[in-house]
Structure formats: C-alpha cells, structure tokens
Design a protein around this motif. Sequence first.
Motif, PDB file in Angstrom:
ATOM      1  N   ILE A 185       1.079  -1.014   0.123  1.00 11.15           N
ATOM      2  CA  ILE A 185      -0.052   0.043  -0.060  1.00 11.15           C
ATOM      3  C   ILE A 185       0.899   1.461   0.096  1.00 11.15           C
ATOM      4  CG2 ILE A 185      -1.788   1.420   1.280  1.00 11.15           C
ATOM      5  CD1 ILE A 185      -2.670  -1.208   2.550  1.00 11.15           C
ATOM      6  N   ALA A 186       0.745   2.023  -0.886  1.00 11.28           N
ATOM      7  CA  ALA A 186       1.692   3.133  -1.060  1.00 11.28           C
ATOM      8  C   ALA A 186       0.992   4.125  -0.117  1.00 11.28           C
ATOM      9  CB  ALA A 186       1.244   3.973  -2.489  1.00 11.28           C
ATOM     10  N   GLN A 187       1.956   5.092   0.473  1.00  8.31           N
ATOM     11  CA  GLN A 187       1.716   6.083   1.685  1.00  8.31           C
ATOM     12  C   GLN A 187       1.660   7.566   0.878  1.00  8.31           C
ATOM     13  OE1 GLN A 187       0.225   5.255   4.582  1.00  8.31           O
ATOM     14  NE2 GLN A 187       0.899   2.891   4.011  1.00  8.31           N
ATOM     15  N   HIS A 188       0.781   8.098   1.078  1.00 12.27           N
ATOM     16  CA  HIS A 188       0.687   9.350   0.388  1.00 12.27           C
ATOM     17  C   HIS A 188       0.293  10.687   1.785  1.00 12.27           C
ATOM     18  CE1 HIS A 188       0.649   8.013  -3.642  1.00 12.27           C
ATOM     19  NE2 HIS A 188      -0.349   7.026  -3.183  1.00 12.27           N
ATOM     20  N   PRO A 189       0.879  11.520   1.811  1.00 14.53           N
ATOM     21  CA  PRO A 189       0.645  12.520   2.833  1.00 14.53           C
ATOM     22  C   PRO A 189      -0.870  13.090   2.485  1.00 14.53           C
ATOM     23  CG  PRO A 189       2.074  13.267   1.510  1.00 14.53           C
ATOM     24  CD  PRO A 189       2.120  11.850   0.863  1.00 14.53           C
TER      25      PRO A 189
END
Length: 245
Positions: free
Chosen positions: A46-50
Amino acid sequence: MTVQRWIVRVHKWIALIVGLQIVLWIAGGFVMSAIPIEIVRGEHKIAQHPVEPFDVEELLSLGDVTMAAEVSVVKSAALGEMLGHPVWRIVRQDDGLAIIDARSGAILSPVDESTTRAIAERDYNGDAEIRSADYVELPPTEYNKSGPVWRVQFDDDDKTTIYIDPLKGEVTARRSETWRLFDFFWKLHVMDYDDGADFNHPLLITAAGMAIFVSISGFILLIIRMRRSFALWRRNRKKAAPADA
C-alpha cells in the motif's frame, strides 16, 4: 469385550476418520503462523501518501452539492478525498451512494475505467504495470462482498489484485497469491470449503469433538500400557533378585 478393548477399537476407528483432518489443522496452523498477516493483507504494497489539507473556503457546502446532485434527503455525508482531490461521499435515502467533487459539484460516481486505474496505481506500491481492469457484476468468492466491483490485476509475481467499489471510488479489498494460499489453508482449517466465513458449523464441531475423544482415549490407553509395563518390570526384577544375591 473388555472396556479396554472397546476403547482401543473405537480409538483406532475415530483416529482413522479424523487423522487426516488433524494433519490439515496442524498444516494450516503452521502456514498461518509462518506468514505474517500484514503480508497476507497486502499492507506492504500500500503506497503511503501524505494527507494534504483543503481550504474550506474553496469547497462547496453540503447543501450546494446535494442541490447539484438533485438529492433532497441524505442518510449520511462525509468529506474525503479521491486521487488527492476533495470529494463529498453521500448516502442517499435509498442507500445509494454518490461521489461529488467538492469544488465543482460534478458527480464522479460510478467511477469509470480510467479513474479506476488511477486509483489502483495510486494505491499500489510497486513497479508492476496493470495487466487488466475489469468491471465485474458477480465478483469471485475471494472478494467476499457483493458486486458490482472493479477488479484491477497487476503483472507482478504475487498476482496482486485490487478491488475498487465503483460507487465509493475506494479500494475495498486486496488479494494476491499469498492471500489465496493463506485462504486455502484457512478453509481447510475451519472446514468451510465455500468462503471460509463460517467456523461454527456442525462439521467442524463434530470433528473437533472426535479429535478430543481420540486425544483423551489415547492418553488413557497410554497410562494403562505404562502401568502394565511398569508392573511387568517390577515382577521381572523381583524374579531376578535372588539370582543376583
């Protein structure tokens, strides 16, 4: 027939019946404990995006977006984001869902294929390309929910599959070969060969009860045999005592 012979006979037959399932229980427990649950759920991909804050003054109010969507009564409404843009997710009185752009008021649901691919690519933390994106009316059993849903498959070694709800515009499930292996052994473990959701059914309870009987009867037979062996050893020792003297 003595009680001991009766116990031995019943013990052998029940052990023969549930023996394979006991092996499957052990194998399933080993697999499920050996693979970290985070890997099974695909959390490592799962990509983490701010989360970027939105300027409230730039957003339409709930009243404005419901008017644009021609919705007079709502059950719930939540301000969120989709692809980094602010959206309203509204549940209508008939339980229907609507995604509305919080800036322009445009209705975004149900999401189309291009938007679905963008959501999947944003969610996926990997280098693989999307192999296919299919709109599925009747999802496979692994989805564990009713449809319709977008199924996006990535071309990686683990055959990562992401399911996206077309009305919510959100990822609702992540599957992979690791998940499928885990699920296979889980179904064998709980003896629910359909979707693996029921682990209180009569078959499992009966098999567990039979396994308990095999364990207890085997323990009893072991004690009886050990007592006989010990008595025989004492008797032989007494007989050998005068000769030693």
